[in-house]
Design a protein around this motif. Structure first.
Motif, PDB file in Angstrom:
ATOM      1  N   ASN A  51      16.547 -15.203  -9.371  1.00 56.49           N
ATOM      2  CA  ASN A  51      16.397 -13.757  -9.162  1.00 56.49           C
ATOM      3  C   ASN A  51      17.716 -13.125  -8.734  1.00 56.49           C
ATOM      4  O   ASN A  51      17.727 -12.162  -7.972  1.00 56.49           O
ATOM      5  N   VAL A  65      19.610 -23.820  -0.557  1.00 53.81           N
ATOM      6  CA  VAL A  65      18.542 -24.318   0.319  1.00 53.81           C
ATOM      7  C   VAL A  65      17.734 -25.412  -0.397  1.00 53.81           C
ATOM      8  O   VAL A  65      17.070 -25.152  -1.403  1.00 53.81           O
ATOM      9  N   PRO A 111       9.519 -19.516 -11.320  1.00 49.62           N
ATOM     10  CA  PRO A 111      10.644 -20.364 -10.907  1.00 49.62           C
ATOM     11  C   PRO A 111      11.070 -20.065  -9.461  1.00 49.62           C
ATOM     12  O   PRO A 111      10.689 -19.042  -8.890  1.00 49.62           O
ATOM     13  N   GLY A 123       4.538 -12.484  -7.490  1.00 52.07           N
ATOM     14  CA  GLY A 123       3.172 -12.363  -7.971  1.00 52.07           C
ATOM     15  C   GLY A 123       3.104 -12.498  -9.469  1.00 52.07           C
ATOM     16  O   GLY A 123       4.100 -12.305 -10.169  1.00 52.07           O
ATOM     17  N   GLY A 228      13.583 -13.612 -15.743  1.00 47.13           N
ATOM     18  CA  GLY A 228      12.226 -13.070 -15.855  1.00 47.13           C
ATOM     19  C   GLY A 228      12.307 -11.562 -16.042  1.00 47.13           C
ATOM     20  O   GLY A 228      13.251 -11.042 -16.664  1.00 47.13           O
TER      21      GLY A 228
HETATM   22  C1  LIG Z   1      11.550 -17.115 -16.351  1.00 45.46           C
HETATM   23  C2  LIG Z   1      11.299 -16.380 -15.043  1.00 45.46           C
HETATM   24  C3  LIG Z   1      10.029 -15.907 -14.761  1.00 45.46           C
HETATM   25  C4  LIG Z   1       9.782 -15.246 -13.548  1.00 45.46           C
HETATM   26  N1  LIG Z   1       8.523 -14.805 -13.307  1.00 45.46           N
HETATM   27  C5  LIG Z   1       8.246 -14.183 -12.140  1.00 45.46           C
HETATM   28  C6  LIG Z   1       6.911 -13.753 -11.859  1.00 45.46           C
HETATM   29  O1  LIG Z   1       5.991 -13.947 -12.643  1.00 45.46           O
HETATM   30  N2  LIG Z   1       6.691 -13.111 -10.685  1.00 45.46           N
HETATM   31  C7  LIG Z   1       7.677 -12.899  -9.781  1.00 45.46           C
HETATM   32  O2  LIG Z   1       7.403 -12.306  -8.730  1.00 45.46           O
HETATM   33  N3  LIG Z   1       8.956 -13.309 -10.013  1.00 45.46           N
HETATM   34  C8  LIG Z   1       9.255 -13.960 -11.170  1.00 45.46           C
HETATM   35  N4  LIG Z   1      10.538 -14.362 -11.422  1.00 45.46           N
HETATM   36  C9  LIG Z   1      11.589 -14.108 -10.424  1.00 45.46           C
HETATM   37  C10 LIG Z   1      11.874 -15.297  -9.467  1.00 45.46           C
HETATM   38  O3  LIG Z   1      11.280 -16.463  -9.944  1.00 45.46           O
HETATM   39  C11 LIG Z   1      11.365 -15.005  -8.057  1.00 45.46           C
HETATM   40  O4  LIG Z   1      11.944 -13.851  -7.535  1.00 45.46           O
HETATM   41  C12 LIG Z   1      11.639 -16.177  -7.098  1.00 45.46           C
HETATM   42  O5  LIG Z   1      10.961 -15.989  -5.882  1.00 45.46           O
HETATM   43  C13 LIG Z   1      13.129 -16.349  -6.809  1.00 45.46           C
HETATM   44  O6  LIG Z   1      13.291 -17.573  -6.122  1.00 45.46           O
HETATM   45  P1  LIG Z   1      14.695 -18.285  -6.037  1.00 45.46           P
HETATM   46  O7  LIG Z   1      14.530 -19.446  -5.113  1.00 45.46           O
HETATM   47  O8  LIG Z   1      15.181 -18.619  -7.398  1.00 45.46           O
HETATM   48  O9  LIG Z   1      15.577 -17.140  -5.380  1.00 45.46           O
HETATM   49  P2  LIG Z   1      17.126 -16.872  -5.609  1.00 45.46           P
HETATM   50  O10 LIG Z   1      17.320 -16.272  -6.963  1.00 45.46           O
HETATM   51  O11 LIG Z   1      17.913 -18.079  -5.295  1.00 45.46           O
HETATM   52  O12 LIG Z   1      17.389 -15.773  -4.507  1.00 45.46           O
HETATM   53  C14 LIG Z   1      16.825 -14.483  -4.629  1.00 45.46           C
HETATM   54  C15 LIG Z   1      17.182 -13.661  -3.386  1.00 45.46           C
HETATM   55  O13 LIG Z   1      16.566 -14.233  -2.255  1.00 45.46           O
HETATM   56  C16 LIG Z   1      17.548 -14.658  -1.290  1.00 45.46           C
HETATM   57  N5  LIG Z   1      17.064 -15.929  -0.740  1.00 45.46           N
HETATM   58  C17 LIG Z   1      16.739 -17.053  -1.423  1.00 45.46           C
HETATM   59  N6  LIG Z   1      16.239 -17.967  -0.576  1.00 45.46           N
HETATM   60  C18 LIG Z   1      16.252 -17.425   0.652  1.00 45.46           C
HETATM   61  C19 LIG Z   1      15.852 -17.876   1.952  1.00 45.46           C
HETATM   62  N7  LIG Z   1      15.330 -19.091   2.170  1.00 45.46           N
HETATM   63  N8  LIG Z   1      16.012 -17.026   2.995  1.00 45.46           N
HETATM   64  C20 LIG Z   1      16.533 -15.776   2.828  1.00 45.46           C
HETATM   65  N9  LIG Z   1      16.932 -15.312   1.633  1.00 45.46           N
HETATM   66  C21 LIG Z   1      16.791 -16.120   0.551  1.00 45.46           C
HETATM   67  C22 LIG Z   1      18.834 -14.768  -2.059  1.00 45.46           C
HETATM   68  O14 LIG Z   1      19.949 -14.545  -1.207  1.00 45.46           O
HETATM   69  C23 LIG Z   1      18.669 -13.660  -3.087  1.00 45.46           C
HETATM   70  O15 LIG Z   1      18.997 -12.407  -2.540  1.00 45.46           O
HETATM   71  C24 LIG Z   1      10.831 -15.044 -12.617  1.00 45.46           C
HETATM   72  C25 LIG Z   1      12.116 -15.542 -12.911  1.00 45.46           C
HETATM   73  C26 LIG Z   1      12.340 -16.218 -14.107  1.00 45.46           C
HETATM   74  C27 LIG Z   1      13.712 -16.760 -14.396  1.00 45.46           C
END
Ligand SMILES: Cc1cc2nc3c(=O)[nH]c(=O)nc-3n(C[C@H](O)[C@H](O)[C@H](O)COP(=O)(O)OP(=O)(O)OC[C@H]3O[C@@H](n4cnc5c(N)ncnc54)[C@H](O)[C@@H]3O)c2cc1C
Length: 337
Positions: A51, A65, A111, A123, A228
């Motif tokens: 994201n 993390v 993811p 969600g 996404g």
């Molecule tokens: C193919 C695809 C499909 C997706 N489908 C959906 C969906 O259906 N619904 C949905 O809601 N999202 C979806 N997403 C978006 C994404 O999966 C979510 O937002 C997910 O929660 C991001 O997790 P991450 O660990 O990859 O976060 P990252 O991309 O690593 O980080 C996102 C943000 O959160 C911060 N962060 C990460 N971990 C922490 C922590 N432990 N403490 C404080 N800050 C932190 C980071 O600094 C950054 O600002 C999709 C993405 C993809 C690629």
């Protein structure tokens, strides 16, 4: 030595960071965050990188993390499940399903990590994490304290929470506690799940249906870089919806509890004829208008220029301002698109 972030972001952007640190436990996470915060170097907490959009090289430390651990406590009517921030979200959903703890199956295959999930209240298919989130534990690196807040205090909203506002740039989520009721009620309200029969359906069927629909609809980031949905579904006034409906009769709107109307950003982008539109090596996916993709070798700048063009066109055609869903990361930290 700069480290290439390509393996650490699902858009496969090749930007680098000055320092890259992996942390494998809560203690390592809080230690690393404290150290970097005190050094005044820019810091980015990274989970699965699904994201984030790196617009340029990051002039600071990325803390990845990877803290693991799941602890289940059984109560008379529910399970309480404490999960470390670095657990993979989808694997956690599978873990619950395999142990007969149901509720999260609609959110299969999202993811990323458990720690990032509350930030934008992830969600899918009619269920958001707020429904099952009981508490979130975070480390406030400005005061060096561990805090626990309830789901209510998280101020969850559509792709929103307190972690994007009052706790932005001061909190790292260390653990999330879920409350999964033993009495399971399937949620079949959403599109492709509607045809399933509530009476004889199991959580496994929902899980498998969600996985198969997602795999058929969304590009796999390991093959085609993406984050996404790139834009949030806009929420407009009922008046504006009625005005738009007069011109675009097939515009579908979902009434919100406050009377406003949520509409599909993907529909707007499709209607504006932008499916397949590209700038440099960044493109609007030809089947999923809401997804911007890296055709191979796209820069963060390509992605942002494309996003801007899409936003401008939607504004011109519908008078609606789209907002990006992923976090846009500049050289020192988060920036606005
Ligand atoms: C193919 C695809 C499909 C997706 N489908 C959906 C969906 O259906 N619904 C949905 O809601 N999202 C979806 N997403 C978006 C994404 O999966 C979510 O937002 C997910 O929660 C991001 O997790 P991450 O660990 O990859 O976060 P990252 O991309 O690593 O980080 C996102 C943000 O959160 C911060 N962060 C990460 N971990 C922490 C922590 N432990 N403490 C404080 N800050 C932190 C980071 O600094 C950054 O600002 C999709 C993405 C993809 C690629």
């Amino acid at each position: 030595m700069p480290v290439n972030l390509k393996p650490h972001n699902t858009l496969s952007l090749t930007q680098s960071c000055e320092t890259y640190v992996e942390v494998n436990s809560k203690q390592e996470l809080t230690d690393a965050v404290t150290r970097v915060y005190k050094s005044a170097s820019p810091m980015l907490i990274l989970g699965g990188g699904s994201n984030v959009v790196f617009t340029t090289d990051f002039n600071g430390t990325v803390i990845k993390v990877l803290s693991k651990g799941i602890n289940v406590t059984e109560h008379s009517d529910h399970y309480s499940v404490s999960v470390q921030a670095g657990e993979n979200w989808h694997e956690f959903v599978q873990y619950c399903l395999q142990r007969g703890m149901h509720g999260l199956e609609n959110m299969a295959l999202i993811p990323g990590t458990v720690g990032a999930a509350p930030i934008q209240n992830v969600g899918a298919y009619g269920v958001e994490i707020e429904k099952f989130c009981h508490q979130v534990e975070y480390y406030d690196y400005t005061s060096e304290t561990i805090n626990v807040i309830s789901a209510l205090e998280c101020q969850f909203g559509y792709r929103d929470s307190i972690f994007k506002h009052a706790l932005r740039n001061k909190a790292v989520i260390t653990e999330v506690v879920f409350k999964l009721p033993k009495k399971w009620i399937p949620n079949l309200d959403y599109g492709p799940l509607k045809h399933l029969e509530a009476d004889d359906i199991g959580a496994k069927t929902i899980f498998e249906t969600v996985c198969s629909v997602r795999q058929s609809k969304l590009p796999d980031p390991s093959k085609l870089g993406n984050v996404g949905s790139f834009f949030k579904n806009p929420i407009i006034t009922a008046k504006q919806y009625v005005e738009l409906l007069a011109e675009f009769s097939d515009l579908v709107g979902y009434a919100q509890s406050d009377g406003s109307i949520k509409i599909a950003a993907g529909w707007l982008i499709d209607e504006a004829g932008l499916k397949g539109f590209s700038i440099g090596k960044a493109a609007v996916h030809s089947q999923q208008a809401l997804v911007l993709i890296n055709l191979g070798g796209a820069t963060g700048e390509d992605i942002c220029m494309l996003a801007h063009t899409v936003m401008d066109r939607i504004n011109e055609k519908f008078n609606i301002q789209l907002e990006s869903e992923p976090r846009i990361i500049g050289s020192q930290g988060e920036v606005s698109i």
